[in-house]
Design a protein around this motif. Sequence first.
Motif, PDB file in Angstrom:
ATOM      1  N   UNK A  30      48.763 -10.117  94.659  1.00  0.00           N
ATOM      2  CA  UNK A  30      47.653  -9.799  95.554  1.00  0.00           C
ATOM      3  C   UNK A  30      47.499  -8.282  95.602  1.00  0.00           C
ATOM      4  N   UNK A  31      46.267  -7.812  95.518  1.00  0.00           N
ATOM      5  CA  UNK A  31      45.998  -6.379  95.553  1.00  0.00           C
ATOM      6  C   UNK A  31      45.867  -5.901  97.002  1.00  0.00           C
ATOM      7  N   UNK A  32      46.720  -4.978  97.385  1.00  0.00           N
ATOM      8  CA  UNK A  32      46.669  -4.268  98.665  1.00  0.00           C
ATOM      9  C   UNK A  32      46.520  -5.196  99.885  1.00  0.00           C
ATOM     10  N   UNK A  33      47.444  -6.146 100.024  1.00  0.00           N
ATOM     11  CA  UNK A  33      47.340  -7.048 101.175  1.00  0.00           C
ATOM     12  C   UNK A  33      47.756  -6.366 102.477  1.00  0.00           C
ATOM     13  N   UNK A  34      47.267  -6.892 103.584  1.00  0.00           N
ATOM     14  CA  UNK A  34      47.750  -6.459 104.888  1.00  0.00           C
ATOM     15  C   UNK A  34      49.228  -6.819 104.973  1.00  0.00           C
ATOM     16  N   UNK A  35      50.028  -6.044 105.721  1.00  0.00           N
ATOM     17  CA  UNK A  35      51.465  -6.335 105.799  1.00  0.00           C
ATOM     18  C   UNK A  35      51.779  -7.785 106.163  1.00  0.00           C
ATOM     19  N   UNK A  36      51.010  -8.347 107.090  1.00  0.00           N
ATOM     20  CA  UNK A  36      51.284  -9.731 107.502  1.00  0.00           C
ATOM     21  C   UNK A  36      50.902 -10.749 106.424  1.00  0.00           C
ATOM     22  N   UNK A  37      50.102 -10.328 105.442  1.00  0.00           N
ATOM     23  CA  UNK A  37      49.690 -11.226 104.360  1.00  0.00           C
ATOM     24  C   UNK A  37      50.439 -10.972 103.054  1.00  0.00           C
ATOM     25  N   UNK A  38      51.285  -9.966 103.019  1.00  0.00           N
ATOM     26  CA  UNK A  38      52.010  -9.630 101.791  1.00  0.00           C
ATOM     27  C   UNK A  38      52.991 -10.755 101.454  1.00  0.00           C
ATOM     28  N   UNK A  39      52.963 -11.247 100.212  1.00  0.00           N
ATOM     29  CA  UNK A  39      53.850 -12.353  99.847  1.00  0.00           C
ATOM     30  C   UNK A  39      55.314 -11.952  99.664  1.00  0.00           C
ATOM     31  N   UNK A  40      55.586 -10.650  99.555  1.00  0.00           N
ATOM     32  CA  UNK A  40      56.962 -10.168  99.407  1.00  0.00           C
ATOM     33  C   UNK A  40      56.967  -8.676  99.710  1.00  0.00           C
ATOM     34  N   UNK A  41      58.101  -8.046  99.447  1.00  0.00           N
ATOM     35  CA  UNK A  41      58.187  -6.588  99.568  1.00  0.00           C
ATOM     36  C   UNK A  41      58.327  -5.945  98.186  1.00  0.00           C
ATOM     37  N   UNK A  42      57.880  -6.645  97.138  1.00  0.00           N
ATOM     38  CA  UNK A  42      57.931  -6.117  95.777  1.00  0.00           C
ATOM     39  C   UNK A  42      56.536  -5.628  95.379  1.00  0.00           C
ATOM     40  N   UNK A  43      56.401  -4.306  95.324  1.00  0.00           N
ATOM     41  CA  UNK A  43      55.129  -3.699  94.959  1.00  0.00           C
ATOM     42  C   UNK A  43      55.127  -3.269  93.500  1.00  0.00           C
ATOM     43  N   UNK A  44      54.001  -3.497  92.816  1.00  0.00           N
ATOM     44  CA  UNK A  44      53.852  -3.081  91.421  1.00  0.00           C
ATOM     45  C   UNK A  44      53.589  -1.580  91.413  1.00  0.00           C
ATOM     46  N   UNK A  45      54.366  -0.856  90.594  1.00  0.00           N
ATOM     47  CA  UNK A  45      54.323   0.607  90.645  1.00  0.00           C
ATOM     48  C   UNK A  45      54.032   1.245  89.284  1.00  0.00           C
ATOM     49  N   UNK A  46      52.831   1.070  88.828  1.00  0.00           N
ATOM     50  CA  UNK A  46      52.323   1.877  87.727  1.00  0.00           C
ATOM     51  C   UNK A  46      52.892   1.674  86.348  1.00  0.00           C
ATOM     52  N   UNK A  47      53.583   0.575  86.099  1.00  0.00           N
ATOM     53  CA  UNK A  47      54.085   0.269  84.759  1.00  0.00           C
ATOM     54  C   UNK A  47      53.895  -1.227  84.503  1.00  0.00           C
TER      55      UNK A  47
END
Length: 190
Positions: free
Chosen positions: A82-99
């Motif tokens: 998911x692109x830029x979800x609200x914190x309460x909607x984030x499916x995890x704490x793993x963010x994609x970081x430019x690679x």
Amino acid sequence: LGLGHAVLMARPVVGDEPFAVLLADDLMLGEPPVLAQMVDQYRRYQAGILGVEEIPREHSTRYGVVDARPWDDRIYQVSGIVEKPKPEDAPSNLGVVGRYILPARVFHFLEQTRQGAGGEIQLTDAIAHLLNERQVLAYLFSGRRFDCGDKLGYLKATIAFGKLHPEVGADFTRYMDSICEPQASAETLP
């Protein structure tokens, strides 16, 4: 028109080969280099690889966030993104970081992707569609990421890489140590 559109513009050069996407504002420091780590994972699993790091949930609005389960050492099997979800909607704490390492099939989905978050064509939307056909993995890389799109992140990167520079690193480190000593004050700085 967004990252997805920029990636789509590379299609004539990439053809049908897997390819890497490196976002310049995410500077990585790792040994081996982060992209080399990801290429090793791609060769091992023959699947798309997303570079991820653990992010504070309150920062989820800055990232594509994966829905994933642990699968192997530092590897997560992605079931959604998911692109830029609200914190309460984030499916995890793993963010994609430019690679990213992606199969050329993602171009098909980019061509069909409509504007998403921020009114842009989002690469994450195309990856979400790719997940219906192919396995995509998230890789929690070994190393450090600097967000050079942020002023403080850029300064941190400058210092970290400056200290490692083969020609000036030792002198730069001594300089940084000298200005960071507790007794140093604004009047005594060179």
